[in-house]
Design an enzyme around this catalytic site. Structure first.
Site, short mmCIF file in Angstrom:
data_model
loop_
_atom_site.label_atom_id
_atom_site.label_comp_id
_atom_site.label_asym_id
_atom_site.label_seq_id
_atom_site.Cartn_x
_atom_site.Cartn_y
_atom_site.Cartn_z
N GLU A 77 15.63 66.79 31.14
CA GLU A 77 15.49 66.49 29.73
C GLU A 77 16.37 67.49 28.96
OE1 GLU A 77 11.53 67.18 28.17
OE2 GLU A 77 11.93 65.98 26.38
N HIS A 90 11.16 74.02 28.95
CA HIS A 90 9.90 73.85 29.67
C HIS A 90 10.11 73.19 31.02
CE1 HIS A 90 10.18 70.04 27.30
NE2 HIS A 90 9.68 69.49 28.39
N HIS A 101 9.81 66.95 35.43
CA HIS A 101 11.15 67.19 34.90
C HIS A 101 11.27 68.63 34.41
CE1 HIS A 101 9.04 65.91 31.11
NE2 HIS A 101 9.81 66.83 30.55
CO CO Z 1 9.59 67.43 28.55
#
Ligand code: CO
Length: 134
Positions: free
Chosen positions: A130, A7, A79
């Site tokens: 991440e 994502h 992020h």
């Molecule tokens: Co995230």
């Protein structure tokens, strides 16, 4: 080592307006808002055929995205999340390469119930990364 783009997370000042924008203007499939008190955010997931966009809004005191929103009042990309097969193996490899893991370095349960780690943006082209175990 990294696999799919899981994502892209965007911090938004108005979660309802952002969900409407993605649902109506962009014609995407958008989830209901979900409070995640342990992570200090309320999230809306935008499901795309090949990845997701997470809309994030601060929740509660000391939210990790509150200061981001102060610096970026109209919101912005916060992020990106890449999948890895084995998060501990990924962590050891990155540490050996000199990359900095944020926090105490131990995987935390992320928005999808899977172990995640965050990497220092200064080590990754100015982008908060991440990693999520797929
Ligand atoms: Co995230």
């Amino acid at each position: 080592m990294i696999g799919k783009l899981n994502h892209v997370a965007i911090v938004v000042p108005d979660l309802e307006a952002a969900a409407k924008l993605y649902r109506e203007t962009l014609g995407a499939t958008v989830s209901e808002a979900k409070d995640m008190p342990a992570n200090g955010v309320t999230t809306v997931f935008v499901r795309l055929p090949n990845t997701s966009v997470e809309l994030l809004h601060p929740l509660g005191e000391g939210s990790p995205v509150a200061s981001f929103l102060e610096r970026n009042p109209s919101g912005g990309i916060h992020h990106i999340c890449y999948e890895v097969e084995d998060i501990l193996a990924a962590r050891e490899r990155l540490k050996a390469e000199g990359a900095r893991i944020l926090g105490d370095g131990e995987p935390k349960t992320g928005a999808h119930g899977k172990p995640t780690l965050f990497l220092h943006p200064k080590d990754f082209c100015g982008t908060l990364v991440e990693l999520e175990e797929a």
